[in-house]
Design a protein around this motif. Structure first.
Motif, PDB file in Angstrom:
ATOM      1  N   VAL A  91      -4.361  -2.289   8.280  1.00 23.50           N
ATOM      2  CA  VAL A  91      -5.701  -2.211   7.708  1.00 23.50           C
ATOM      3  C   VAL A  91      -6.699  -2.158   8.853  1.00 23.50           C
ATOM      4  O   VAL A  91      -6.517  -2.808   9.882  1.00 23.50           O
ATOM      5  CB  VAL A  91      -5.981  -3.414   6.778  1.00 23.50           C
ATOM      6  CG1 VAL A  91      -5.927  -4.728   7.534  1.00 23.50           C
ATOM      7  CG2 VAL A  91      -7.332  -3.258   6.092  1.00 23.50           C
ATOM      8  N   SER A 146     -12.679  -1.819   7.206  1.00 26.87           N
ATOM      9  CA  SER A 146     -12.498  -1.740   5.756  1.00 26.87           C
ATOM     10  C   SER A 146     -13.351  -2.784   5.054  1.00 26.87           C
ATOM     11  O   SER A 146     -13.604  -3.874   5.592  1.00 26.87           O
ATOM     12  CB  SER A 146     -11.019  -1.949   5.390  1.00 26.87           C
ATOM     13  OG  SER A 146     -10.210  -0.951   5.986  1.00 26.87           O
ATOM     14  N   VAL A 147     -13.767  -2.433   3.857  1.00 27.96           N
ATOM     15  CA  VAL A 147     -14.613  -3.329   3.076  1.00 27.96           C
ATOM     16  C   VAL A 147     -13.757  -4.056   2.045  1.00 27.96           C
ATOM     17  O   VAL A 147     -12.680  -3.570   1.656  1.00 27.96           O
ATOM     18  CB  VAL A 147     -15.736  -2.540   2.377  1.00 27.96           C
ATOM     19  CG1 VAL A 147     -16.640  -1.903   3.409  1.00 27.96           C
ATOM     20  CG2 VAL A 147     -15.167  -1.480   1.452  1.00 27.96           C
ATOM     21  N   GLY A 149     -12.012  -5.187  -1.250  1.00 20.19           N
ATOM     22  CA  GLY A 149     -11.655  -4.385  -2.411  1.00 20.19           C
ATOM     23  C   GLY A 149     -10.881  -3.132  -2.054  1.00 20.19           C
ATOM     24  O   GLY A 149     -10.342  -2.466  -2.950  1.00 20.19           O
ATOM     25  N   GLU A 150     -10.847  -2.810  -0.790  1.00 14.87           N
ATOM     26  CA  GLU A 150     -10.125  -1.603  -0.374  1.00 14.87           C
ATOM     27  C   GLU A 150      -8.615  -1.875  -0.367  1.00 14.87           C
ATOM     28  O   GLU A 150      -8.158  -2.953   0.026  1.00 14.87           O
ATOM     29  CB  GLU A 150     -10.606  -1.170   1.007  1.00 14.87           C
ATOM     30  CG  GLU A 150     -10.079   0.177   1.447  1.00 14.87           C
ATOM     31  CD  GLU A 150     -10.744   0.665   2.707  1.00 14.87           C
ATOM     32  OE1 GLU A 150     -10.126   1.460   3.430  1.00 14.87           O
ATOM     33  OE2 GLU A 150     -11.898   0.246   2.965  1.00 14.87           O
ATOM     34  N   GLU A 151      -7.825  -0.880  -0.812  1.00 16.98           N
ATOM     35  CA  GLU A 151      -6.372  -1.042  -0.915  1.00 16.98           C
ATOM     36  C   GLU A 151      -5.732  -0.987   0.464  1.00 16.98           C
ATOM     37  O   GLU A 151      -6.048  -0.127   1.293  1.00 16.98           O
ATOM     38  CB  GLU A 151      -5.803   0.061  -1.807  1.00 16.98           C
ATOM     39  CG  GLU A 151      -4.296  -0.032  -2.004  1.00 16.98           C
ATOM     40  CD  GLU A 151      -3.761   1.033  -2.946  1.00 16.98           C
ATOM     41  OE1 GLU A 151      -2.618   1.478  -2.747  1.00 16.98           O
ATOM     42  OE2 GLU A 151      -4.508   1.433  -3.878  1.00 16.98           O
ATOM     43  N   LYS A 172      -4.760  -5.736  -1.754  1.00 17.73           N
ATOM     44  CA  LYS A 172      -6.132  -5.332  -1.435  1.00 17.73           C
ATOM     45  C   LYS A 172      -6.760  -6.327  -0.475  1.00 17.73           C
ATOM     46  O   LYS A 172      -6.346  -7.483  -0.395  1.00 17.73           O
ATOM     47  CB  LYS A 172      -6.982  -5.224  -2.706  1.00 17.73           C
ATOM     48  CG  LYS A 172      -6.512  -4.168  -3.677  1.00 17.73           C
ATOM     49  CD  LYS A 172      -7.423  -4.125  -4.892  1.00 17.73           C
ATOM     50  CE  LYS A 172      -6.975  -3.068  -5.880  1.00 17.73           C
ATOM     51  NZ  LYS A 172      -7.864  -3.007  -7.072  1.00 17.73           N
TER      52      LYS A 172
END
Length: 670
Positions: A151, A155-156, A158-160, A204
């Motif tokens: 990841v 990334s914010v 809620g992002e998968e 997530k």
């Protein structure tokens, strides 16, 4: 029925006889099942002997003769999984723990045979399809023990991040799996949900991750059945776990301020360049790029502040006034020098501290009234007026207010000021006997000081009027002029003054009326206006023979001598320059040449209007046969002309008819 008869005569030899013929049944019909095919279901892992379905056959032969008295059922196909009872046709399971996941559907052939199944008996068959129904006898299993994922730190939430899937061979609700995170150092940063369409666990991001803080996380994910059959609980726990390792990838992040917001203070009237405060941001990336600061000018339209782009110090650009704006809110941007797109912003609130720079003033435009009285009347203990003050500064530099008289009139003989010590003061009279004849208006200066450091003061003027009052002290009149007039002028004098004013107005009106009547013509016939212009000449001249009484030079336009003759009837678009050589000499007295020259100029003038212009000349020329054009003596001439026809020309010619009518009429009128 049968009867014996004579062959020759055909006569009956005996009465009719009845013969009974009985058909004896033989086994010529095989047994038949009620249905050609059968379908049945049985749960997997059922015990041995579990009833599945009963099949029934029938035989058309007569059972009383033993041909089909006994049908025997047997299984031709489907062994060793199923068995059938010979007498009843009930099919039962023959093996324990049949697994649907191994084989779901079975085809069984059942035979029914008459004659007790002995040799020579007839038989019939049917097909039975048996399906094993599912039970939750298999726990979910992950196909691998470790999942690797990654990841980005950009990334914010809620992002998968990734997906995992545990396999369960059961179907329907028996195969439903739910996922959860049961352990790991990333439980606070990651979450997992179940995708019921694909039966996958979706991992997530729950909170932002930071590459510089931690670069890898480990999670323990569990997959469990939602519906568990208690009959098979002994088969073990219906769940499985797997390890998920998540690596954090580095990303170019925007700068981060050390505080979510800033509050600074600065004194009002501080000189330009005064430091207000500082904001500080840093690059969270490992590269630690340099930061450049700027102010969002949409939040500082008046440009009160400036910021050092390198260190973030905020300074003033001009003195600030707290009384205009007590708080100023701006937004500061921080961006990386090598990547301006990576930008962050922070709100900065700046409070303007108060300085005692405003002197107190009257809270309202006060005005006092005092009743005129004699010296013997005692003074009143009531104030003439109660005053208060207002200060634009903060309360720390405002009240309490101090009221006093200026030092130069501290012993004012007329009035005094008493401070009430509650930010108000009363103005009192020191004496009585105020008179409007002596003085009807007093201006009292009052000094008001505040409690600030250093104290500020101002001098305000209070107006006090002397008024007439009744015996109860109620105001009647404060008009000093009316008082004086009543005292010095009688009623007769006032009437005489008004009469003189009226007479003067009448004289002025008569004078204006006479002037207007003098300007009007002596004879005016508005209804008989014939649109004629009457020009009156005071000097008629010496007649045609008088060549010295009129100078031809007056007919010549002085502007024409210089080469330009302006038109009086129109405004030309451009000036017309007459041709040289056509203008007569100024001393010329030849009227013919003069008129011809003017005609040529008018014909050749491109600015001339397309209509005739009548020009009148006072000089008629030498030897004119027209005679005098004057009509002053026309009525007295001895002309033989008859002008009586003018009477028939209507009202427009009535004036001419009166002037040139018959002599008899003229004499009668005389």
């Amino acid at each position: 029925m049968a009867q014996a008869v004579d062959r020759d005569t055909n006569r009956p030899l005996e009465p009719p006889s009845e013969f009974i013929v009985k058909v004896q049944d033989i086994n010529d019909n095989p047994p038949e099942f009620l249905h050609e095919t059968y379908h049945a279901n049985v749960p997997e892992r059922s015990n041995v002997g579990t009833s599945v379905i009963q099949v029934t056959a029938s035989d058309a032969d007569d059972p009383t003769y033993g041909n089909s008295a006994k049908l025997v059922y047997s299984i031709l196909e489907g062994q060793p999984y199923f068995s059938v009872e010979a007498q009843t046709g009930i099919i039962r399971t023959a093996l324990p723990n049949m697994d649907r996941e191994a084989k779901e559907e079975y085809h069984v052939v059942i035979q029914a045979k008459d004659m007790g199944g002995h040799m020579g008996g007839l038989s019939g068959t049917t097909k039975v399809t048996i399906t094993l129904t599912d039970v939750n006898d298999n726990p979910p299993k992950f196909p691998q023990s470790v999942y690797q994922m990654s990841v980005s730190e950009a990334s914010v939430p809620g992002e998968e991040v990734g997906r995992v899937k545990a396999k369960d061979p059961d179907i329907g609700e028996n195969g439903l799996v739910t996922y959860s995170i049961v352990d790991g150092d990333g439980m606070e940063l990651f979450e997992i949900t179940t995708d019921y369409e694909t039966q996958e666990g979706v991992i997530k991001l729950k909170k932002p991750v930071d590459f510089e803080t931690k670069r890898a996380y480990s999670l323990k994910v569990e997959a469990a059945n939602m519906h568990i059959d208690q009959k098979f609980i002994s088969n073990g726990p219906f769940k499985d776990t797997v390890t998920v390792k998540i690596a954090v990838e580095d990303a170019d992040e925007p700068p981060m301020f050390l505080a979510p917001s800033y509050i600074h203070e600065v004194q009002e009237n501080a000189a330009a360049g005064t430091v207000v405060g500082r904001v500080h941001a840093k690059d969270p990336d490992a590269a630690n790029s340099q930061i450049r600061y700027s102010i969002d000018r949409h939040t500082d339209l008046d440009r009160f502040f400036t910021i050092n782009p390198e260190d973030g110090f905020i300074k003033t650009t001009k003195p600030l006034d707290r009384e205009e704006t007590a708080w100023l809110n701006i937004t500061v941007f921080a961006a990386e020098i090598h990547n301006r797109h990576q930008e962050a912003k922070v709100p900065v609130a700046i409070r303007v501290l108060d300085v005692n720079d405003n002197a107190p003033k009257f809270a309202a435009p006060y005005e006092g009234f005092i009743c005129e009285s004699d010296q013997t009347k005692p003074l009143s203990n009531q104030p003439i007026v109660t005053i208060s003050a207002d200060d634009k500064d903060d309360t720390a530099n405002g009240p309490r207010f101090i009221f006093s008289l200026p030092p130069e009139i501290i012993h004012n003989p007329n009035f005094t000021v008493r401070d009430n010590r509650d930010n108000t003061a009363g103005v009192y009279a020191r004496r009585g006997g105020f008179s409007r004849q002596k003085q009807d208006l007093y201006l009292l200066p009052i000094v008001i000081s505040d409690g600030g450091i250093p104290p500020m003061s101002s001098t305000n003027t209070l107006t006090i009027k002397v008024c007439g009052c009744d015996v109860n002290g109620a105001l009647l009149s404060c008009n000093a002029e009316a008082y004086i007039l009543n005292a010095g002028l009688s009623t007769g004098a006032l009437i005489a003054i008004l009469a003189c004013i009226v007479i003067l107005l009448v004289i002025v009106v008569l004078f204006v009326t006479l002037r207007r009547q003098k300007k009007e013509p002596l004879i005016v016939f508005e209804e008989e206006d014939v649109r004629e212009n009457i020009i009156t000449y005071d000097d008629e001249g010496g007649g045609e023979e008088d060549t010295e009484a009129f100078d031809i030079a007056t007919l010549q336009n002085p502007d024409g001598i210089n080469g330009f003759i302006p038109r009086k009837d129109i405004k030309p678009e451009y000036q017309y320059m007459p041709r040289p050589g056509l203008r007569p000499a100024p001393s010329s007295v030849d009227v013919d040449d003069f008129i011809n020259t003017r005609i040529q100029e008018a014909d050749n003038d491109p600015t001339a209007p397309p209509y005739d212009s009548i020009q009148i000349y006072g000089y008629e020329g030498r030897g004119s046969v027209a005679g005098s054009l004057s009509s002053l003596e026309s009525a007295t001439t001895d002309s033989d002309l008859d002008y009586d026809y003018l009477q028939n020309w209507g009202p427009r010619f009535k004036k001419l008819a009166d002037l040139y009518g018959s002599k008899d009429n003229f004499d009668d009128d005389s």
